[in-house]
Design a protein around this motif. Structure first.
Motif, mmCIF file in Angstrom:
data_model
loop_
_atom_site.group_PDB
_atom_site.id
_atom_site.type_symbol
_atom_site.label_atom_id
_atom_site.label_comp_id
_atom_site.label_asym_id
_atom_site.label_seq_id
_atom_site.Cartn_x
_atom_site.Cartn_y
_atom_site.Cartn_z
ATOM 1 N N GLU A 331 0.808 1.628 2.315
ATOM 2 C CA GLU A 331 -0.560 1.512 2.845
ATOM 3 C C GLU A 331 -0.625 1.814 4.340
ATOM 4 N N SER A 332 0.454 1.535 5.064
ATOM 5 C CA SER A 332 0.471 1.757 6.517
ATOM 6 C C SER A 332 0.435 3.245 6.883
ATOM 7 N N GLN A 333 0.747 4.109 5.901
ATOM 8 C CA GLN A 333 0.772 5.572 6.083
ATOM 9 C C GLN A 333 1.741 6.015 7.177
ATOM 10 N N GLN A 334 2.768 5.208 7.399
ATOM 11 C CA GLN A 334 3.801 5.597 8.368
ATOM 12 C C GLN A 334 4.872 6.475 7.721
ATOM 13 N N HIS A 335 4.814 6.594 6.391
ATOM 14 C CA HIS A 335 5.892 7.262 5.665
ATOM 15 C C HIS A 335 5.728 8.780 5.660
ATOM 16 N N VAL A 336 6.852 9.459 5.494
ATOM 17 C CA VAL A 336 6.850 10.898 5.184
ATOM 18 C C VAL A 336 7.581 11.050 3.863
ATOM 19 N N GLY A 337 6.949 11.707 2.897
ATOM 20 C CA GLY A 337 7.580 11.805 1.575
ATOM 21 C C GLY A 337 7.266 10.569 0.756
#
Length: 346
Positions: A331-337
């Motif tokens: 949910e934080s949208q800090q991820h890549v992939g």
């Protein structure tokens, strides 16, 4: 070895947020003759899992659902009529268990794991044998768990109805699961990729994965004009459109006459799209909705993945007991992939 009688599984007791995900124990029923029992090793999460948790999934969901659609695991038992599968094989299931080939139907759509039917956030999962595909040998369970939704969606978009050709130009929006797979599969197929993101750090990763051009849409709000500039005014052949109403007008502007826009998500929120029909018509653009893909497409994609030894981008792995933290990270949208949950301890 004796077969397990029970499984620990997550249930969404109330669809108003993932704080309601409760780990419970359930008996494992007897296999039907055409089914297999899979020990789940890893599950990857989707944006869809977040909206299911909030009860906002537009395609409908059952009450008290076991969430999750993407598993990688090993077969621990096979029904007596199952042909071609044996205990010990490493498998994924197709997203919609009955989508074997061809176009989606209402009945097929209703077999989508983790919303209309119970999903895969469980230690053991019974599946119809016809839904299974073999995992490419060079991938771990964690890597393979990222394939059923994000990768097959990207594959169906770029190599489905109108397959891209070497030398085509592909625009991918953002660096989420589908977009990153779109980037990787496009590069593997000989296309040039333009990637957008609001984060320069994420765009650096896109470059490392083979994107030729990157655009920060916060710094360049008119990114559609930048795409036209980069393509000498022609526009791109394919767009992986994950933004929805908030981005689709710009996507049409950035597409060549007769190009392909693959509508996959709606993460950019709502916007006025009243001029969209005229824009689509005036450029003869093909707009296609993508509901994941079929098992045969999954098998075709795995051949490509094996041939080029493509490695999925796994952002972070959480253990089964820390599922809520995995949802928070997504949910934080800090991820890549992809964000992955390791279900099995061994």
């Amino acid at each position: 070895m004796s077969l397990p009688q029970k499984t620990r599984e997550y249930r969404l007791t109330k669809p108003d947020g993932f704080h309601n995900l409760i780990l419970t124990e359930a008996p494992i029923r007897k296999l039907k003759s055409t089914e297999v029992l899979v020990k789940v090793h890893a599950v990857s999460l989707q944006y869809r899992d977040l909206i299911v948790a909030k009860g906002q999934y537009p395609l409908g969901q059952k009450e008290n659902v076991v969430p999750g659609s993407d598993l990688a695991g090993e077969i621990v038992a096979v029904g007596e009529d199952v042909k071609g599968w044996k205990v010990g094989e490493r498998v994924c299931s197709n997203f919609a268990t009955d989508h074997i080939h061809g176009d989606v139907t209402e009945e097929i759509k209703n077999t989508g794991l983790g919303a209309p039917i119970d999903g895969v956030l469980t230690e053991y999962k019974i599946l119809p044998a016809h839904s299974l595909v073999r995992i490419p040998e060079h991938l771990s369970y964690e890597e393979a768990s990222t394939l059923p939704c994000a990768a097959v969606t990207a594959y169906n978009a770029l190599l489905g109805a109108v397959p891209l050709k070497g030398g085509d130009i592909v625009l991918v929006q953002g660096t989420g699961g589908v977009s990153i797979f779109g980037l990787q599969l496009a590069v593997a197929s000989g296309a040039t990729v333009i990637a957008t993101s609001s984060s320069n750090k994420k765009l650096e990763i896109a470059k490392k994965l083979g994107a030729t051009h990157v655009i920060n849409y916060k710094e360049t709000p008119d990114w559609d004009k930048e795409v036209l500039k980069l393509t000498g005014g022609r526009g791109v052949d394919h767009v992986i459109e994950v933004g929805g109403p908030g981005t689709i007008i710009k996507s049409v502007n950035a597409t060549r006459y007769g190009g392909q826009i693959h509508v996959i998500g709606f993460v950019a929120g709502l916007a006025d799209v009243s001029q969209l029909p005229v824009l689509i018509l005036s450029k003869a653009v093909n707009v296609r909705g993508i509901l994941i893909g079929s098992r045969t497409q999954f098998e075709d994609m795995n051949r490509l993945i094996s041939a080029v030894k493509l490695k999925p981008v796994v952002d972070k792995v959480f253990d089964f007991e820390h599922l809520r933290q995995a949802y928070e990270h997504l949910e934080s949208q800090q991820h890549v992939g992809k964000v992955v949950v390791k279900v099995s301890k061994d």
